[in-house]
Write a protein that holds these residues in place. Structure first.
Motif, PDB file in Angstrom:
ATOM      1  N   ALA A 163       0.817  -1.313   0.055  1.00 12.58           N
ATOM      2  CA  ALA A 163       0.099  -0.163  -0.058  1.00 12.58           C
ATOM      3  C   ALA A 163       0.902   1.300   0.027  1.00 12.58           C
ATOM      4  CB  ALA A 163      -0.932   0.000   1.160  1.00 12.58           C
ATOM      5  N   LEU A 164       1.811   1.195   0.710  1.00 11.76           N
ATOM      6  CA  LEU A 164       2.928   2.391   0.825  1.00 11.76           C
ATOM      7  C   LEU A 164       3.621   2.602  -0.544  1.00 11.76           C
ATOM      8  CD1 LEU A 164       4.829   2.118   4.087  1.00 11.76           C
ATOM      9  CD2 LEU A 164       3.168   3.771   3.601  1.00 11.76           C
ATOM     10  N   VAL A 165       3.802   1.468  -1.282  1.00  6.72           N
ATOM     11  CA  VAL A 165       4.436   1.737  -2.632  1.00  6.72           C
ATOM     12  C   VAL A 165       3.368   2.304  -3.565  1.00  6.72           C
ATOM     13  CG1 VAL A 165       5.523   0.555  -4.430  1.00  6.72           C
ATOM     14  CG2 VAL A 165       6.434  -0.070  -2.065  1.00  6.72           C
ATOM     15  N   SER A 166       2.287   1.757  -3.468  1.00  6.72           N
ATOM     16  CA  SER A 166       1.162   2.398  -4.371  1.00  6.72           C
ATOM     17  C   SER A 166       0.853   3.674  -4.233  1.00  6.72           C
ATOM     18  CB  SER A 166      -0.055   1.268  -4.154  1.00  6.72           C
ATOM     19  OG  SER A 166       0.235  -0.088  -4.522  1.00  6.72           O
TER      20      SER A 166
ATOM     21  N   THR B 264       1.290   6.554  -6.849  1.00  5.21           N
ATOM     22  CA  THR B 264       0.058   7.349  -7.156  1.00  5.21           C
ATOM     23  C   THR B 264       0.516   8.964  -6.861  1.00  5.21           C
ATOM     24  OG1 THR B 264      -1.261   5.759  -6.449  1.00  5.21           O
ATOM     25  CG2 THR B 264      -2.085   7.907  -6.755  1.00  5.21           C
ATOM     26  N   ALA B 265       1.080   9.067  -5.879  1.00  3.94           N
ATOM     27  CA  ALA B 265       1.486  10.607  -5.597  1.00  3.94           C
ATOM     28  C   ALA B 265       2.569  11.122  -6.582  1.00  3.94           C
ATOM     29  CB  ALA B 265       2.163  10.810  -4.300  1.00  3.94           C
ATOM     30  N   LEU B 266       3.365  10.173  -7.228  1.00  2.81           N
ATOM     31  CA  LEU B 266       4.488  10.640  -8.245  1.00  2.81           C
ATOM     32  C   LEU B 266       3.716  10.851  -9.563  1.00  2.81           C
ATOM     33  CD1 LEU B 266       7.549   8.598  -7.435  1.00  2.81           C
ATOM     34  CD2 LEU B 266       7.159  10.883  -7.072  1.00  2.81           C
TER      35      LEU B 266
ATOM     36  N   ILE C 110      -6.337   7.525  -0.585  1.00  4.05           N
ATOM     37  CA  ILE C 110      -7.515   6.697  -1.322  1.00  4.05           C
ATOM     38  C   ILE C 110      -6.857   5.437  -1.794  1.00  4.05           C
ATOM     39  CG2 ILE C 110      -9.503   6.536  -2.663  1.00  4.05           C
ATOM     40  CD1 ILE C 110     -10.023   9.393  -2.438  1.00  4.05           C
ATOM     41  N   VAL C 111      -5.786   5.612  -2.706  1.00  3.75           N
ATOM     42  CA  VAL C 111      -5.146   4.486  -3.359  1.00  3.75           C
ATOM     43  C   VAL C 111      -4.573   3.472  -2.264  1.00  3.75           C
ATOM     44  CG1 VAL C 111      -3.391   3.708  -5.027  1.00  3.75           C
ATOM     45  CG2 VAL C 111      -4.911   5.692  -5.563  1.00  3.75           C
ATOM     46  N   MET C 112      -3.728   4.268  -1.399  1.00  3.00           N
ATOM     47  CA  MET C 112      -3.426   3.362  -0.149  1.00  3.00           C
ATOM     48  C   MET C 112      -4.286   2.732   0.666  1.00  3.00           C
ATOM     49  SD  MET C 112      -0.477   5.751   1.366  1.00  3.00           S
ATOM     50  CE  MET C 112      -0.217   4.829   2.654  1.00  3.00           C
ATOM     51  N   VAL C 113      -5.447   3.088   1.011  1.00  6.06           N
ATOM     52  CA  VAL C 113      -6.336   2.539   1.799  1.00  6.06           C
ATOM     53  C   VAL C 113      -6.861   1.333   1.055  1.00  6.06           C
ATOM     54  CG1 VAL C 113      -8.596   2.650   2.904  1.00  6.06           C
ATOM     55  CG2 VAL C 113      -6.726   4.497   3.292  1.00  6.06           C
TER      56      VAL C 113
ATOM     57  N   LEU D 298      -7.617  -4.665  -0.126  1.00  5.03           N
ATOM     58  CA  LEU D 298      -7.813  -5.589  -1.245  1.00  5.03           C
ATOM     59  C   LEU D 298      -6.669  -6.862  -0.963  1.00  5.03           C
ATOM     60  CD1 LEU D 298      -8.179  -3.480  -4.511  1.00  5.03           C
ATOM     61  CD2 LEU D 298      -9.755  -5.234  -3.374  1.00  5.03           C
ATOM     62  N   MET D 299      -5.479  -6.243  -0.402  1.00  3.67           N
ATOM     63  CA  MET D 299      -4.495  -7.244  -0.247  1.00  3.67           C
ATOM     64  C   MET D 299      -4.767  -8.021   0.897  1.00  3.67           C
ATOM     65  SD  MET D 299      -2.116  -6.843  -2.579  1.00  3.67           S
ATOM     66  CE  MET D 299      -0.818  -7.996  -2.013  1.00  3.67           C
TER      67      MET D 299
END
Length: 501
Positions: A45-48, A52-54, A87-90, A95-96
């Motif tokens: 989640a941190l990597v995603s 997303t931020a980049l 939102i993407v992290m959560v 999901l994982m």
């Protein structure tokens, strides 16, 4: 042979266990394994979120706008980037640890309908009457809720727009959903129907011929009703022309050929300037009439004949019921054809073409009838589009239209009438309702200059990915069989063709 000792016999498995076909239950993950799964999900989640931020930083984080003096002003929206990344992290973390958890026991494929499928089967007899009853009452509800005829124009026009795509989806559903032929050029038949009506209705020789025999206003008043069946017949002929070269093609090769066919039709419309007027299109198309009675303020107009006060919304209401009637005709004909031998041949061709041939079914004729029938309804919709807009141009018939119609069929459920209608309402109606999301124009989000409708294709793509992940067989996954033995039961979604083409 060495004798078997008692300890060796004790180590042998029980013969009853060898005959037991039940699988060994999977062991639940223990504490360290669960902790490692959660840690891995948190790291993913941190990597995603970082990616997303980049990705969103140059797209959303910086915004260049023109000031009153003409200079560019750069504003920063790092908070909005952080919201999207969060939102993407959560979502990725949830999901994982749930759906994509590697320690999750394998899901058993059920050959019987689930609870929701059974409930849907029980409610299905009432879905179609409710849908068509609501469709009939929709314009009157729009008047009631909007507070008059004129204020309801937007909602009635939205209903016409949605029903047009419902009809197109039902027409393509014959080719893709019933016959299993992937068609990426369905917009070509839509264009053929529209240009057939536009060319015939604006033809000066035809107008002069009817003016000398039946009156000056005859062709203007009756052009749509005469050209409507002609548009469908000519589109069906083009469907047969497309069907002949692709009789031996399936899958991706068929998709490429149909895509090329759609582009060829569009390029012909652009370059055949002497016939189609090129990119400028055809305008001054005669408006629709109430079976010869015009919707104008004259003494022979619709309002005067029926004793009503003239209002331009009378024409819009009539257009709504015309497209509703055409869509209902498409649905009824499709349902009736499914129960006939040709419809059963379509479904047999969809399931297995080799087995279909071994049963003695003429696959050539089956494919041609599927293409011709689907193209005919596309031609009807094209003629309606031309009389509604009163202007046609090649820009209205791009590949994106074919992609949207195909997405409606796939997302709704290939072969499902109500699923296609629901997908059309969600995708087309939902995308149009984005214009009313005024809260997105707040300063802490996108700003006052933000237009939500510009991002409809982005949301459209997210919706397609989500449905394909969680509902790969469409919104309506189960199917009611056309023929059955003794008892009619819904076919489980696991046995239905997936919407991956």
């Amino acid at each position: 042979m060495a004798p078997v000792s008692g300890s060796d016999v004790a180590d042998l498995p029980d013969p009853v266990d060898l005959l037991d076909p039940s699988p060994v239950p999977a062991e639940k993950p223990r504490g360290p394994e669960r902790t490692s799964a959660v840690a891995g999900a948190f790291k993913d989640a941190l990597v995603s979120g970082l990616l997303t931020a980049l990705l969103f930083l140059p797209l959303i984080g910086f915004r260049a706008s023109e000031s009153s003096t003409g200079s560019l002003v750069l504003t920063y929206r790092f908070g909005l980037v952080a919201i999207f990344a969060g939102i993407v992290m959560v979502g990725r973390f949830l999901l994982m640890v749930t759906v994509w958890n590697p320690n999750r026991p394998p899901r058993r494929v059920s050959t019987t309908p689930g609870v929701m499928a059974r409930l849907g089967a029980l409610a299905s007899p009432a879905v179609k009457p409710v849908f068509f009853s609501f469709a009939i009452l929709y314009p009157f509800l729009s008047i009631l809720l909007a507070g008059g005829l004129s204020p309801s124009r937007y909602w009635v026009d939205l209903g016409i727009y949605v029903l047009t795509y419902v009809m197109l989806g039902w027409g393509l559903n014959i080719v893709v959903g019933l016959a299993g032929l992937l068609d990426l050029g369905y917009v070509a038949f839509y264009a053929v129907g529209a240009y057939t009506f536009a060319l015939l209705s604006t033809s000066v020789p035809i107008n002069d011929f009817f003016a000398g025999t039946l009156g000056d206003d005859f062709w203007t008043a009756w052009a749509f009703w005469i050209c409507l069946p002609l548009s469908g017949i000519l589109a069906a002929m083009w469907g047969v022309i497309l069907g002949f070269p692709v009789l031996r093609l399936r899958g991706d090769y068929l998709a490429i050929v149909t895509l090329a066919f759609g582009e060829i039709i569009r390029l012909v419309l652009i370059n055949w300037v002497s016939l189609t007027n090129g990119g400028a299109g055809i305008s001054s198309i005669p408006p629709i009439t109430f079976f010869g009675v015009p919707f104008d303020s004259s003494e022979t107009g619709f309002a005067s004949i029926f004793g009503l006060e003239f209002n331009s919304m009378h024409r819009m209401f009539f257009l709504y019921f015309v497209i509703l009637g055409l869509a209902a005709l498409t649905a009824v004909v499709t349902i009736r054809l499914r129960k006939m031998p040709v419809g059963r041949a379509w479904e047999a061709l969809r399931e297995d073409e080799i087995a279909c041939r071994s049963l003695g079914i003429n696959t050539t004729l089956t494919k041609l009838t599927a293409f011709a029938t689907g193209a005919m309804f596309g031609g009807f919709a094209g003629a309606f589009f031309a009389v509604r807009i009163r202007f046609v141009s090649p820009e209205s018939f791009t590949f994106m239209e074919s992609a949207v119609i195909l997405a409606i069929v796939v997302l709704g459920g290939m072969g499902s009438q109500m699923g296609v209608a629901g997908a059309a309402i969600l995708l087309i109606g939902g995308m149009e309702l984005l214009r009313n999301l005024s809260f997105l124009k707040a300063d802490f989000l996108f700003g006052s200059d933000f237009d939500p409708s510009l991002y409809r294709m982005l949301i459209f793509g997210f919706a397609m990915v989500a449905v394909m992940v969680w509902r790969p067989r469409g919104l309506v996954s189960s199917r009611m069989p056309t023929i059955f033995l003794k008892e009619r039961k819904a076919v489980s979604g696991s046995l239905v063709k997936e919407g991956h083409g």
